[in-house]
Design an enzyme around this catalytic site. Structure first.
Site, short mmCIF file in Angstrom:
data_model
loop_
_atom_site.label_atom_id
_atom_site.label_comp_id
_atom_site.label_asym_id
_atom_site.label_seq_id
_atom_site.Cartn_x
_atom_site.Cartn_y
_atom_site.Cartn_z
N SER A 1 0.85 -1.18 0.00
CA SER A 1 0.00 0.00 0.00
C SER A 1 0.89 1.23 0.00
CB SER A 1 -0.89 -0.01 1.26
OG SER A 1 -1.50 1.25 1.47
N TYR B 1 -3.13 -0.30 10.04
CA TYR B 1 -2.97 -0.63 8.63
C TYR B 1 -1.58 -0.21 8.14
CZ TYR B 1 -4.22 -0.90 3.63
OH TYR B 1 -4.27 -1.20 2.30
#
Length: 262
Positions: A147, A160
């Site tokens: 990501s 995250y």
């Protein structure tokens, strides 16, 4: 040398975790188009059935299994079953993931651990399960869905970002440990992708939509189609000397501070 053949996945078995829909589905579909046999898992039978139906509608025979990728015993049993029923896994895409958007000081430690478990521990568990057969076969491709949060922080995504930052380093470490066995481990870092989940944010005039378009040099959201070319490349023989790399498919966001205000 036939350069097109270098990108072929003919005869390969690809396991894409959590690929009943979304980014995982798009990647698996592209692998099928490149010649691979598709295997996927999801957390329950309902999602597996949904995935099998979606693949069938695209003319793809996919093998779907129920498996919690955070459960090491279940994963080991899954990999053994795939090897018996389909074949040795040549390509693994660690796609399954979750996000919990909560301010750090409001987030419970149990929720933080859950995100780490799915987004970081699971790729470790699944990779660990497939690597021995890859070593024996003499080749293998592992692709971790990272990501932009592998590089950047942002409000409400502490767990995250921690997981995806760790996944970036796990990617590098797998490359370092197993590159000598002709196993390549790389990552893909999607930018902001247009999916049904992001649809409410992409309405014209929405502040977040304006923010993303203004921040992205490409001046648009990405699509799942933008991800499939890099995914096929990293799964193919064309990337045999690419190892420990994270390929950011982000329209250039990580290359810029953004436009100067007028």
């Amino acid at each position: 040398m036939d350069i097109i053949k270098k990108f072929s996945l003919e005869g390969k078995v690809a396991l894409v975790t959590g690929a009943s829909y979304g980014i995982g589905f798009a990647i698996a579909k592209s692998y099928s188009e490149a010649g691979a046999t598709i295997v996927f898992n999801d957390i329950n039978q309902e999602l597996v059935n949904k995935g099998i139906k979606a693949y069938a509608e695209e003319g793809i025979k996919a093998f779907g299994y129920v498996c919690d990728v955070t459960d090491e015993q279940m994963v080991n049993e899954l990999v053994e079953k795939i090897e018996k029923e389909v074949g040795v896994i040549d390509i693994l895409v660690n796609n399954a993931g979750i996000i919990k958007r909560v301010a750090m000081i409001d987030m419970k430690a149990a929720d933080f651990r859950k995100v780490i478990d799915v987004d970081l521990n699971a790729p470790f568990i699944v990779s660990k399960a497939v690597i021995p057969a890859m070593i024996k076969k003499g080749h293998g491709k592992i692709i971790n869905i990272c990501s932009m949060m592998s590089e950047l922080g942002r409000e409400t995504v502490s767990a995250y970002a921690a997981a995806k930052g760790g996944l970036k380093m796990l990617t590098k470490n797998i490359a370092a440990e197993y590159g000598e066995y002709n196993i390549q481990c790389n990552g893909i870092g999607p930018g902001y992708i247009a999916t049904p989940q992001t649809a409410p944010l992409r309405t014209q005039g929405h502040p977040f939509n304006n923010f993303i378009i203004g921040k992205t040099p490409a001046a648009r959201w990405g699509t799942t189609e933008d991800l499939v070319g890099p995914a096929v490349f990293l799964a193919s023989d064309a990337s045999d000397f690419v190892n420990g790399h994270v390929l950011y498919v982000d329209g250039g966001i990580l290359a810029t501070l953004g436009k100067q205000p007028e």
